[in-house]
Design a protein around this motif. Structure first.
Motif, short mmCIF file in Angstrom:
data_model
loop_
_atom_site.label_atom_id
_atom_site.label_comp_id
_atom_site.label_asym_id
_atom_site.label_seq_id
_atom_site.Cartn_x
_atom_site.Cartn_y
_atom_site.Cartn_z
N ALA A 24 0.83 -1.22 0.00
CA ALA A 24 0.00 0.00 0.00
C ALA A 24 0.86 1.26 0.00
N SER A 25 2.05 1.17 0.58
CA SER A 25 2.91 2.36 0.68
C SER A 25 4.06 2.36 -0.34
N THR A 26 4.05 1.40 -1.26
CA THR A 26 5.13 1.32 -2.25
C THR A 26 5.09 2.51 -3.21
N VAL A 27 6.25 3.11 -3.40
CA VAL A 27 6.36 4.22 -4.35
C VAL A 27 7.38 3.82 -5.42
N LEU A 28 6.92 3.64 -6.64
CA LEU A 28 7.81 3.27 -7.75
C LEU A 28 8.26 4.52 -8.49
N THR A 29 9.55 4.56 -8.80
CA THR A 29 10.11 5.69 -9.54
C THR A 29 10.69 5.19 -10.85
N ALA A 30 10.17 5.69 -11.95
CA ALA A 30 10.64 5.25 -13.27
C ALA A 30 11.81 6.11 -13.74
N ASN A 31 12.71 5.47 -14.50
CA ASN A 31 13.84 6.18 -15.12
C ASN A 31 13.99 5.70 -16.56
N PRO A 32 13.35 6.37 -17.51
CA PRO A 32 13.41 5.91 -18.91
C PRO A 32 14.78 6.07 -19.54
N ASN A 33 15.70 6.80 -18.89
CA ASN A 33 17.02 7.03 -19.46
C ASN A 33 18.08 6.03 -18.97
N LYS A 34 17.66 5.10 -18.15
CA LYS A 34 18.61 4.13 -17.59
C LYS A 34 19.18 3.25 -18.70
N ASP A 35 20.50 3.03 -18.67
CA ASP A 35 21.17 2.15 -19.64
C ASP A 35 20.94 0.70 -19.22
N LEU A 36 19.96 0.08 -19.85
CA LEU A 36 19.58 -1.27 -19.44
C LEU A 36 20.62 -2.31 -19.81
N ASN A 37 21.31 -2.12 -20.93
CA ASN A 37 22.36 -3.07 -21.32
C ASN A 37 23.47 -3.09 -20.27
N ALA A 38 23.89 -1.91 -19.82
CA ALA A 38 24.93 -1.84 -18.79
C ALA A 38 24.42 -2.44 -17.48
N LEU A 39 23.16 -2.18 -17.18
CA LEU A 39 22.56 -2.70 -15.95
C LEU A 39 22.57 -4.22 -15.92
N LEU A 40 22.42 -4.83 -17.10
CA LEU A 40 22.36 -6.28 -17.20
C LEU A 40 23.69 -6.89 -17.63
N GLY A 41 24.77 -6.17 -17.40
CA GLY A 41 26.09 -6.70 -17.70
C GLY A 41 26.35 -6.93 -19.17
N GLY A 42 25.75 -6.11 -20.01
CA GLY A 42 25.97 -6.25 -21.45
C GLY A 42 24.91 -7.07 -22.15
N SER A 43 24.01 -7.70 -21.41
CA SER A 43 22.95 -8.51 -22.03
C SER A 43 21.88 -7.61 -22.61
N ASN A 44 21.27 -8.08 -23.70
CA ASN A 44 20.18 -7.34 -24.33
C ASN A 44 18.92 -7.51 -23.49
#
Length: 342
Positions: A24-44
């Motif tokens: 009920a108290s969860t607050v999600l924050t989106a970041n559309p500029n995040k580098d997802l490839n880097a986040l996943l160690g180079g994976s697509n």
């Protein structure tokens, strides 16, 4: 996120989210500029969940989980009729690992133009191949780890196909552009030191120039074998009596002799010439051969040309002097002399 995924019906998916991830108290924050490839160690990020990026969207969100410490990637795609729907979520309960600090870029060397440098799943030539780099690749990025095997040192790299893999470091060199090489003011100074070492027969000065990893390969004939000198053996080139087979030129007779007798006088003949011409990374005035520079294009060179003594003579000579960068420091990597051949 590095685990087997689970599929739920819409009702069960909502139940799981409410029980374990979104309170009920969860607050999600989106970041559309995040580098997802880097986040996943180079994976697509799309390949992981089997989606087509042309009609799908992956969005990074933080604040995930009942404690708000998790992170996730939400995926939206389209039905056949074009309507969007929430397809899946990739969850990292404690947050994704910090992106790896990449080292590079590196360029591929010592690989034939029609061949590739294999990327393997672990260090060693017997490990499965998981990808490859073309022979002219200049975008190889290391991830940091190294391993020593029976055939040398292996380094972990980003796999262009996703994830990471391992390659033998003997086939990589620090990438330097043509423009950066020719603008490097250290190179002319090193050339002067090379000239001084030849004129003074100073092995210590010569050895200090030599590539500490691969040594210097010296070619009397561009298409024949080279003789390699390490930083240790280079110190003795002006005093050693050891003879080398420098290969065979047009005479079909092997050129055999010491460095001092075979290489030094030919180099001084060019470097001391008052009318010597100098070119950077350029084969101007070089006698036509199929491959005058027998090294990778990623090893840059200076071209020193001594013109003929008269229009009627064919006694011109070229020396191509190449350098490799080790920790951003240029070292002498290759020396090739070229003359007129019938």
């Amino acid at each position: 996120w590095q685990s087997q995924g689970t599929s739920y019906t819409p009702d069960l998916a909502i139940e799981q989210l409410q029980l374990n991830y979104i309170g009920a108290s969860t607050v999600l924050t989106a970041n559309p500029n995040k580098d997802l490839n880097a986040l996943l160690g180079g994976s697509n990020p799309y390949t992981i969940v089997g989606l087509d990026p042309s009609n799908s969207l992956a969005l990074f969100v933080s604040g995930w989980g009942l404690d708000g410490k998790g992170e996730a990637i939400l995926y939206v795609t389209r039905l056949a009729n074009g309507n969007p729907y929430w397809h899946s979520v990739l969850i990292a309960p404690g947050g994704f690992a910090p992106p790896v600090t990449l080292i590079g870029p590196y360029a591929v060397i010592r690989v034939q133009p029609e061949d590739v440098l294999n990327i393997r799943s672990a260090a060693g030539p017997s490990q499965p191949v998981v990808g490859s780099f073309p022979a002219d690749a200049v975008n190889v990025m290391r991830t940091g780890p190294t391993a020593t095997g029976e055939d040398g040192t292996w380094v972990e790299v980003q796999n262009p196909s996703g994830g990471t893999g391992w390659v033998n470091s003997a086939y990589l060199t620090e990438y330097v552009t043509h423009d950066a090489f020719c603008a490097d003011t250290r190179i002319p100074a090193l050339i002067e030191q090379l000239k001084g070492s030849m004129n003074q027969s100073n092995g210590d000065t010569f050895a200090a120039l030599v590539d500490p990893v691969h040594g210097v390969d010296v070619h009397l004939w561009a298409y024949q074998r080279s003789v390699n000198f390490s930083t240790t053996t280079a110190r003795a080139v002006f005093t050693s009596t050891e003879s080398y087979n420098w290969g065979t030129g047009p005479s079909s007779k092997p050129d055999i002799g010491t460095f001092k007798d075979i290489i030094q006088p030919r180099m001084l003949d060019t470097l001391n010439a008052s009318n010597m011409e100098t070119y950077c990374d350029d084969l101007s005035r070089v006698f036509t051969l199929a491959r005058p520079w027998p090294f990778s294009n990623n090893i840059h060179f200076y071209n020193f040309y001594k013109p003929s003594s008269s229009p009627a003579e064919l006694d011109f000579r070229t020396w191509l002097i190449g350098f490799e960068y080790i920790n951003n420091q240029p070292y002498l990597r290759g020396m090739v002399t070229i003359v007129w051949e019938p």
